[in-house]
Design an enzyme around this catalytic site. Structure first.
Site, mmCIF file in Angstrom:
data_model
loop_
_atom_site.group_PDB
_atom_site.id
_atom_site.type_symbol
_atom_site.label_atom_id
_atom_site.label_comp_id
_atom_site.label_asym_id
_atom_site.label_seq_id
_atom_site.Cartn_x
_atom_site.Cartn_y
_atom_site.Cartn_z
ATOM 1 N N ASP A 196 79.103 -32.096 24.894
ATOM 2 C CA ASP A 196 77.707 -32.368 24.516
ATOM 3 C C ASP A 196 77.389 -33.850 24.698
ATOM 4 O O ASP A 196 76.346 -34.216 25.262
ATOM 5 C CB ASP A 196 77.402 -31.893 23.088
ATOM 6 C CG ASP A 196 78.358 -32.458 22.046
ATOM 7 O OD1 ASP A 196 79.440 -32.953 22.415
ATOM 8 O OD2 ASP A 196 78.017 -32.407 20.845
ATOM 9 N N ASP A 208 78.896 -25.327 34.741
ATOM 10 C CA ASP A 208 77.660 -24.707 35.213
ATOM 11 C C ASP A 208 76.462 -25.516 34.709
ATOM 12 O O ASP A 208 75.571 -25.884 35.477
ATOM 13 C CB ASP A 208 77.598 -23.262 34.698
ATOM 14 C CG ASP A 208 76.357 -22.531 35.161
ATOM 15 O OD1 ASP A 208 75.990 -22.677 36.344
ATOM 16 O OD2 ASP A 208 75.732 -21.836 34.340
ATOM 17 N N ASP A 264 73.994 -28.599 36.770
ATOM 18 C CA ASP A 264 72.538 -28.510 36.924
ATOM 19 C C ASP A 264 71.876 -29.807 36.452
ATOM 20 O O ASP A 264 70.932 -30.297 37.074
ATOM 21 C CB ASP A 264 71.963 -27.333 36.123
ATOM 22 C CG ASP A 264 71.810 -26.072 36.966
ATOM 23 O OD1 ASP A 264 72.501 -25.965 37.991
ATOM 24 O OD2 ASP A 264 70.991 -25.205 36.600
HETATM 25 C C1 IPM Z 1 75.957 -21.291 39.826
HETATM 26 C C2 IPM Z 1 75.100 -20.134 39.399
HETATM 27 C C3 IPM Z 1 76.006 -18.959 39.106
HETATM 28 C C4 IPM Z 1 76.887 -19.323 37.939
HETATM 29 C C5 IPM Z 1 75.285 -17.629 38.850
HETATM 30 C C6 IPM Z 1 74.351 -17.274 39.995
HETATM 31 C C7 IPM Z 1 76.237 -16.515 38.560
HETATM 32 O O1 IPM Z 1 74.309 -20.490 38.312
HETATM 33 O O2 IPM Z 1 76.667 -21.160 40.834
HETATM 34 O O3 IPM Z 1 75.925 -22.333 39.174
HETATM 35 O O4 IPM Z 1 76.502 -19.202 36.772
HETATM 36 O O5 IPM Z 1 78.016 -19.759 38.194
HETATM 37 MN MN MN Z 2 74.495 -22.597 37.737
#
Ligand code: IPM
Ligand code: MN
Length: 370
Positions: free
Chosen positions: A226, A250, A254
């Site tokens: 976090d 993940d 992002d």
């Molecule tokens: C990613 C995507 C995937 C994940 C999904 C589409 C399953 O968000 O590659 O980051 O969660 O790993």
């Molecule tokens: Mn993802």
């Protein structure tokens, strides 16, 4: 170089629009480089479901296992919101990762100088940013068992996912992170939640042990995930390589992607262990962005992440470092010249279509070779 087999899996949404652009780049290298790529195509995700009721067919799975590299577009979309969970579009991608044992997911977040103004953060915070997230990709809560919803019989249900990591899984992903750090700025930050999770305690221990066994030349730091997320938006340039588990990776990737000004820019590589006999790794290359159903079919998609993903294939599967550098340079020059797809255009700036961006990058490849 002997001919290399690529399996192209465009998938859904904008996937089938950005894949033709990478094909132009592959053809360019076939015609102008000393390498030779053979391509085959298959279906994955919703498009595979529509064709044969599975998110990837056994036949395409076999092709993926046999390929020198898989080039993957994107999967998913509202059209498939109601298909059974087992055959939802994402299941095809998860099966590829699991069956090909692609445990190491490399997600670079770099800020192209031409785009420093496109970030939601202030320019001085992200200008020159170059970090690499190494995400564990075949373990953790994504695949842990039990994974189920049970009926408690009292009008309540219980949803369970299991976060589980074994020593070897943490050890092999930390080695990848340390080795990559040596080729960069020699620093690794490991992120977990050891303050609440047993798997986090083990993660922390094993990363420290692995560091002690031959990687002491690399600087190692531990951070709670976090706090790591907070530091990523506060001062991302403090990081070089971040190593973390499947779920944190993940989310953090992002965040890191958004820092750079556009999710449409970032490639990724998913790698397996080197084969004992041949030294070759199974590998899949895909953009970090998703299938963007909202803009699919409009010609507005940015093909750069897809093209740069092939660049990572040149670098990590084919040891064509010069070619990979050239491709990255061609992308940077096209951006420097002001070419913008809609997602990265400033206010009032002219935009180009998906295929115009692809053509421009191919033209820059030729110009760089002239
Ligand atoms: C990613 C995507 C995937 C994940 C999904 C589409 C399953 O968000 O590659 O980051 O969660 O790993
Ligand atoms: Mn993802």
């Amino acid at each position: 170089m002997a001919s290399q087999k690529l399996l192209l899996l465009p998938g859904d949404g904008i996937g089938p629009e950005i894949m033709p652009e990478v094909k132009k780049v592959i053809s360019w290298f076939n015609e102008n480089g000393d390498m030779s790529f053979e391509t085959e195509e298959g279906l994955v995700g919703g498009s595979a479901y529509d064709a044969h009721g599975q998110s990837i067919s056994e036949e395409d799975m076999a092709k993926a296992m046999a390929a020198d590299a898989v080039i993957f577009g994107a999967v998913g979309g509202p059209k498939w919101d109601d298909v059974p969970y087992e055959v939802r579009p994402e299941a095809g991608l998860l099966r590829l990762r699991k069956d090909m044992q692609l445990f190491a997911n490399l997600r670079p977040a770099i800020c192209y100088p031409a785009l420093a103004d496109a970030s939601s953060l202030k320019k001085d915070i992200i200008e020159g940013l170059d970090i690499l997230i190494v995400r564990e990709l075949t373990g953790g809560v994504y695949f842990g068992e039990p994974k189920e919803i049970t009926d408690l019989g009292n009008g309540q249900k219980r949803g369970v996912d299991t976060q589980v990591y074994d020593t070897y899984e943490i050890e092999r992903i930390s080695k990848v992170a340390f080795e990559l750090a040596r080729t960069r700025n020699n620093k690794v930050t490991s992120m977990e939640k050891r303050n609440v999770m047993k798997s986090g305690v083990l993660w922390n221990e094993v990363v420290t042990q692995t560091h002690g066994n031959g990687y002491q030349d690399v600087e190692l730091e531990h951070m709670l995930a976090d706090a790591g997320g907070m530091q990523l938006v506060r001062w991302p340039k403090q990081f070089d390589v971040i190593v973390t588990d499947n779920l944190f990776g993940d989310m953090l990737s992002d965040v890191a992607a958004m820092l750079t000004g556009s999710l449409g820019m970032l490639p990724s590589a998913s790698l397996g262990a080197p084969d004992e006999a041949t030294g070759k790794r199974k590998a899949l290359y895909e953009p970090v962005h998703g299938s963007a159903p909202d803009i699919a079919g409009t010609g507005a998609a940015n093909p750069i992440a897809m093209i740069a993903s092939f660049g990572m294939a040149l670098r990590y599967s084919f040891e064509e470092v010069e070619a990979a550098d050239k491709l990255d340079k061609a992308i940077a020059v096209a951006l420097d010249k002001g070419l913008r797809t809609k997602d990265i255009a400033g206010e009032g700036q002219a935009t180009v279509s998906t295929s115009e961006m692809g053509d421009a990058i191919v033209a820059e490849l030729s110009a760089l070779s002239a």
